[in-house]
Design a protein around this motif. Structure first.
Motif, PDB file in Angstrom:
ATOM      1  N   LEU A   1       0.824  -1.212   0.000  1.00  0.00           N
ATOM      2  CA  LEU A   1       0.000   0.000   0.000  1.00  0.00           C
ATOM      3  C   LEU A   1       0.854   1.257   0.000  1.00  0.00           C
ATOM      4  CD1 LEU A   1      -2.850  -0.974   2.477  1.00  0.00           C
ATOM      5  CD2 LEU A   1      -3.056  -0.581   0.027  1.00  0.00           C
ATOM      6  N   VAL A   2       1.870   1.296   0.835  1.00  0.00           N
ATOM      7  CA  VAL A   2       2.746   2.471   0.912  1.00  0.00           C
ATOM      8  C   VAL A   2       3.504   2.644  -0.407  1.00  0.00           C
ATOM      9  CG1 VAL A   2       4.774   3.447   2.057  1.00  0.00           C
ATOM     10  CG2 VAL A   2       2.950   2.444   3.418  1.00  0.00           C
ATOM     11  N   GLY A   3       4.052   1.556  -0.920  1.00  0.00           N
ATOM     12  CA  GLY A   3       4.776   1.623  -2.194  1.00  0.00           C
ATOM     13  C   GLY A   3       3.875   2.046  -3.340  1.00  0.00           C
ATOM     14  N   GLY A   4       2.682   1.513  -3.390  1.00  0.00           N
ATOM     15  CA  GLY A   4       1.729   1.876  -4.441  1.00  0.00           C
ATOM     16  C   GLY A   4       1.316   3.331  -4.365  1.00  0.00           C
ATOM     17  N   PHE A   5       1.144   3.830  -3.150  1.00  0.00           N
ATOM     18  CA  PHE A   5       0.780   5.239  -2.979  1.00  0.00           C
ATOM     19  C   PHE A   5       1.859   6.150  -3.540  1.00  0.00           C
ATOM     20  CE2 PHE A   5       1.354   9.081  -0.398  1.00  0.00           C
ATOM     21  CZ  PHE A   5       0.183   9.744  -0.700  1.00  0.00           C
ATOM     22  N   PHE A   6       3.117   5.899  -3.168  1.00  0.00           N
ATOM     23  CA  PHE A   6       4.195   6.767  -3.634  1.00  0.00           C
ATOM     24  C   PHE A   6       4.440   6.614  -5.131  1.00  0.00           C
ATOM     25  CE2 PHE A   6       5.273   6.886   0.920  1.00  0.00           C
ATOM     26  CZ  PHE A   6       5.294   8.276   1.064  1.00  0.00           C
ATOM     27  N   LEU A   7       4.281   5.427  -5.653  1.00  0.00           N
ATOM     28  CA  LEU A   7       4.438   5.212  -7.092  1.00  0.00           C
ATOM     29  C   LEU A   7       3.357   5.967  -7.866  1.00  0.00           C
ATOM     30  CD1 LEU A   7       5.999   3.669  -9.285  1.00  0.00           C
ATOM     31  CD2 LEU A   7       4.302   1.871  -9.061  1.00  0.00           C
ATOM     32  N   ALA A   8       2.119   5.876  -7.419  1.00  0.00           N
ATOM     33  CA  ALA A   8       1.014   6.579  -8.084  1.00  0.00           C
ATOM     34  C   ALA A   8       1.183   8.094  -7.975  1.00  0.00           C
ATOM     35  CB  ALA A   8      -0.313   6.158  -7.474  1.00  0.00           C
TER      36      ALA A   8
ATOM     37  N   TYR B   1       2.997  13.229 -14.880  1.00  0.00           N
ATOM     38  CA  TYR B   1       1.978  13.385 -15.920  1.00  0.00           C
ATOM     39  C   TYR B   1       1.479  14.826 -15.975  1.00  0.00           C
ATOM     40  CZ  TYR B   1      -2.442  13.032 -18.393  1.00  0.00           C
ATOM     41  OH  TYR B   1      -3.464  13.241 -19.260  1.00  0.00           O
ATOM     42  N   LEU B   2       1.227  15.429 -14.816  1.00  0.00           N
ATOM     43  CA  LEU B   2       0.715  16.795 -14.788  1.00  0.00           C
ATOM     44  C   LEU B   2       1.767  17.801 -15.223  1.00  0.00           C
ATOM     45  CD1 LEU B   2      -1.507  16.791 -11.585  1.00  0.00           C
ATOM     46  CD2 LEU B   2      -2.241  16.926 -13.960  1.00  0.00           C
ATOM     47  N   GLN B   3       3.044  17.509 -15.011  1.00  0.00           N
ATOM     48  CA  GLN B   3       4.087  18.410 -15.494  1.00  0.00           C
ATOM     49  C   GLN B   3       4.171  18.356 -17.018  1.00  0.00           C
ATOM     50  OE1 GLN B   3       7.682  17.348 -13.466  1.00  0.00           O
ATOM     51  NE2 GLN B   3       7.385  18.907 -11.892  1.00  0.00           N
ATOM     52  N   LYS B   4       4.026  17.176 -17.582  1.00  0.00           N
ATOM     53  CA  LYS B   4       4.102  17.025 -19.036  1.00  0.00           C
ATOM     54  C   LYS B   4       2.825  17.518 -19.717  1.00  0.00           C
ATOM     55  CE  LYS B   4       7.177  13.090 -18.766  1.00  0.00           C
ATOM     56  NZ  LYS B   4       7.273  11.636 -18.849  1.00  0.00           N
ATOM     57  N   ASN B   5       1.678  17.336 -19.076  1.00  0.00           N
ATOM     58  CA  ASN B   5       0.380  17.711 -19.644  1.00  0.00           C
ATOM     59  C   ASN B   5      -0.366  18.599 -18.651  1.00  0.00           C
ATOM     60  OD1 ASN B   5       0.790  15.875 -21.834  1.00  0.00           O
ATOM     61  ND2 ASN B   5       0.291  14.245 -20.425  1.00  0.00           N
ATOM     62  N   PRO B   6      -0.081  19.902 -18.671  1.00  0.00           N
ATOM     63  CA  PRO B   6      -0.762  20.774 -17.709  1.00  0.00           C
ATOM     64  C   PRO B   6      -2.274  20.774 -17.933  1.00  0.00           C
ATOM     65  CG  PRO B   6       0.517  22.075 -19.270  1.00  0.00           C
ATOM     66  CD  PRO B   6       0.793  20.631 -19.551  1.00  0.00           C
TER      67      PRO B   6
ATOM     68  N   ASN C   1       4.013   9.802  -7.647  1.00  0.00           N
ATOM     69  CA  ASN C   1       5.108  10.226  -8.509  1.00  0.00           C
ATOM     70  C   ASN C   1       4.678  10.214  -9.975  1.00  0.00           C
ATOM     71  OD1 ASN C   1       7.660  10.974  -9.294  1.00  0.00           O
ATOM     72  ND2 ASN C   1       8.464   8.906  -9.250  1.00  0.00           N
ATOM     73  N   SER C   2       3.961   9.207 -10.369  1.00  0.00           N
ATOM     74  CA  SER C   2       3.508   9.109 -11.750  1.00  0.00           C
ATOM     75  C   SER C   2       2.520  10.228 -12.087  1.00  0.00           C
ATOM     76  CB  SER C   2       2.918   7.729 -11.977  1.00  0.00           C
ATOM     77  OG  SER C   2       1.649   7.763 -12.488  1.00  0.00           O
ATOM     78  N   MET C   3       1.643  10.580 -11.162  1.00  0.00           N
ATOM     79  CA  MET C   3       0.680  11.650 -11.400  1.00  0.00           C
ATOM     80  C   MET C   3       1.380  13.002 -11.492  1.00  0.00           C
ATOM     81  SD  MET C   3      -2.326  11.877 -12.102  1.00  0.00           S
ATOM     82  CE  MET C   3      -3.988  12.268 -11.788  1.00  0.00           C
ATOM     83  N   LYS C   4       2.368  13.235 -10.657  1.00  0.00           N
ATOM     84  CA  LYS C   4       3.125  14.491 -10.715  1.00  0.00           C
ATOM     85  C   LYS C   4       3.809  14.659 -12.062  1.00  0.00           C
ATOM     86  CE  LYS C   4       4.420  15.733  -6.017  1.00  0.00           C
ATOM     87  NZ  LYS C   4       5.567  15.911  -5.103  1.00  0.00           N
TER      88      LYS C   4
END
Length: 75
Positions: A19-26, A33-38, A28-31
């Protein structure tokens, strides 16, 4: 008895780590994505300004986009 308890303990620890690993992975991936696609693009900004009755110039659009990027980097 102790083997069953050990298996339950290992399962609970594995679940917590997952759960902790999945939270941080998700997160990081969302951050990234939002930097590449504002969420707001130049076209959206242009149509918003036109709907408010303003005629947007390219210079004004560039200024507003730069301000938005600057605010995102502060966070």
């Amino acid at each position: 008895m102790s083997t069953g308890l050990m298996m339950v303990l290992v399962a609970v620890i594995a679940l917590a780590v997952g759960l902790v690993g999945g939270f941080f992975l998700a997160r990081n991936s969302m951050k990234s994505y939002l930097q590449k696609n504002p969420p707001i693009s130049e076209e959206m900004m242009k149509s918003m300004m036109m709907s408010m009755g303003q005629k947007p110039s390219q210079k004004k659009l560039n200024q507003m986009m730069a301000q938005m990027k600057q605010q995102q980097q502060k966070k």
